[in-house]
Design an enzyme around this catalytic site. Structure first.
Site, short mmCIF file in Angstrom:
data_model
loop_
_atom_site.label_atom_id
_atom_site.label_comp_id
_atom_site.label_asym_id
_atom_site.label_seq_id
_atom_site.Cartn_x
_atom_site.Cartn_y
_atom_site.Cartn_z
N TRP A 256 1.27 -1.48 -0.31
CA TRP A 256 0.32 -0.24 -0.01
C TRP A 256 0.75 1.21 -0.20
CZ3 TRP A 256 -4.67 -1.16 3.99
CH2 TRP A 256 -5.29 -1.78 3.64
N LYS A 257 2.36 1.25 0.27
CA LYS A 257 2.75 2.12 0.79
C LYS A 257 2.71 3.29 1.42
CE LYS A 257 4.43 1.15 -4.45
NZ LYS A 257 4.96 1.77 -5.52
N GLY B 139 5.16 1.43 -11.15
CA GLY B 139 4.39 3.14 -11.11
C GLY B 139 4.45 3.32 -12.11
N GLY C 108 1.55 -2.97 -6.27
CA GLY C 108 1.73 -1.44 -5.97
C GLY C 108 0.19 -1.18 -5.97
P1 PGA Z 1 3.39 -0.46 -8.89
O1 PGA Z 1 4.05 -1.02 -7.55
O2 PGA Z 1 2.58 -2.13 -8.96
O3 PGA Z 1 2.43 -0.05 -8.41
O4 PGA Z 1 4.20 -1.00 -10.41
C1 PGA Z 1 5.06 -2.01 -8.04
C2 PGA Z 1 5.86 -1.84 -6.39
O5 PGA Z 1 6.20 -1.13 -5.88
O6 PGA Z 1 5.56 -3.49 -5.68
#
Ligand code: PGA
Length: 252
Positions: A10-11, A173, A233
């Protein structure tokens, strides 16, 4: 051990109340399957709330980071024992955002892996090359270096408790996931390195792919025998797309 593993990172998203809503939505939609393990990694402050909602469910809790020491004067840091007591099963270590934005070195990552394992937390150890490194033909040497330094001093037995996540930095991302061929090639190299250098049984190694995984590209990725799942992510912040990815991971 299910051979498919989907982890939602979830960052720095979701306040505590938003985190509760997201996990409740996921739980309402998700039908567990024995071939797939699911874990979520909310921000530190939401771990307790999410942990309570995950009690008696099949979804596991992961932390996004950990400090390598047990306790002490380390302002702002969180120890493995603290995470363990909150109900964390897994911890993400070596994520490219930690490596690049927070300057975590291979040495620090190695210390964190040791500390997590020592306290019974299972690391999800992230490795991956940057765009310049890929373009310079250095992908394999970068991956080997990250594996050798990150896993230094660990025994084969320890490695059974580690999941590797191959996350090419250029795919995180950006909406530009690695192709199945690109991911498979690196996963196969990681697997053979673990067999050669750590004497591991290749069927005991779980290697996830991460970097712009979506419900649209997940199925093709999961068809590769070398890809055991995904570290997700952006797409994990939406309950429908996360559960869809988990469903696509059902095998057998
Ligand atoms: P993302 O991130 O799916 O948004 O590219 C993946 C991650 O950083 O683990």
């Amino acid at each position: 051990m299910p051979n498919r593993f989907i982890v939602g990172n979830w960052k720095m998203h979701k306040t505590i109340s938003q985190a509760e809503t997201l996990i409740q939505d996921i739980l309402a939609m998700y039908q567990p399957h024995p071939s797939v393990e699911l874990a979520v990694a909310p921000p530190y402050v939401a771990l307790q709330a999410v942990s309570q909602l995950l009690t008696n469910t099949s979804i596991k809790l992961a932390a996004q980071n950990v400090y390598a020491k047990n306790e002490g004067a380390f302002t702002g840091e969180i120890s493995p024992a603290m995470l363990k007591e909150l109900g964390c099963h897994y911890v993400i270590i070596g994520h490219s955002e930690r490596r690049h934005l927070f300057r975590e070195s291979d040495h620090i990552i190695n210390e964190k892996l040791h500390a997590a394992l020592h306290h019974g937390l299972q690391p999800i150890f992230c490795i991956g090359e940057c765009l310049e490194e890929r373009e310079a033909g250095q992908t394999h040497s970068v991956i080997q270096h990250q594996l050798q330094t990150g896993l230094a001093g660990l025994e084969t037995q320890d490695l059974h408790n580690i999941t590797i996540a191959y996350e090419p930095v250029w795919a995180i991302g950006t909406g530009q996931a690695a192709t199945v061929e690109q991911a498979t090639e690196v996963h196969a190299a990681i697997r053979s390195s673990l067999v050669t250098h750590w004497n591991m049984d290749s069927t005991q190694i779980r290697i996830l792919y991460g970097g712009s995984v979506t419900p649209e590209n997940a199925q093709a990725l999961f068809q590769s025998p070398h890809i055991n799942g995904a570290l997700v992510g952006k797409a994990c912040l939406n309950s429908e797309s996360f559960v869809k990815i988990a469903k696509l991971a059902i095998s057998g």
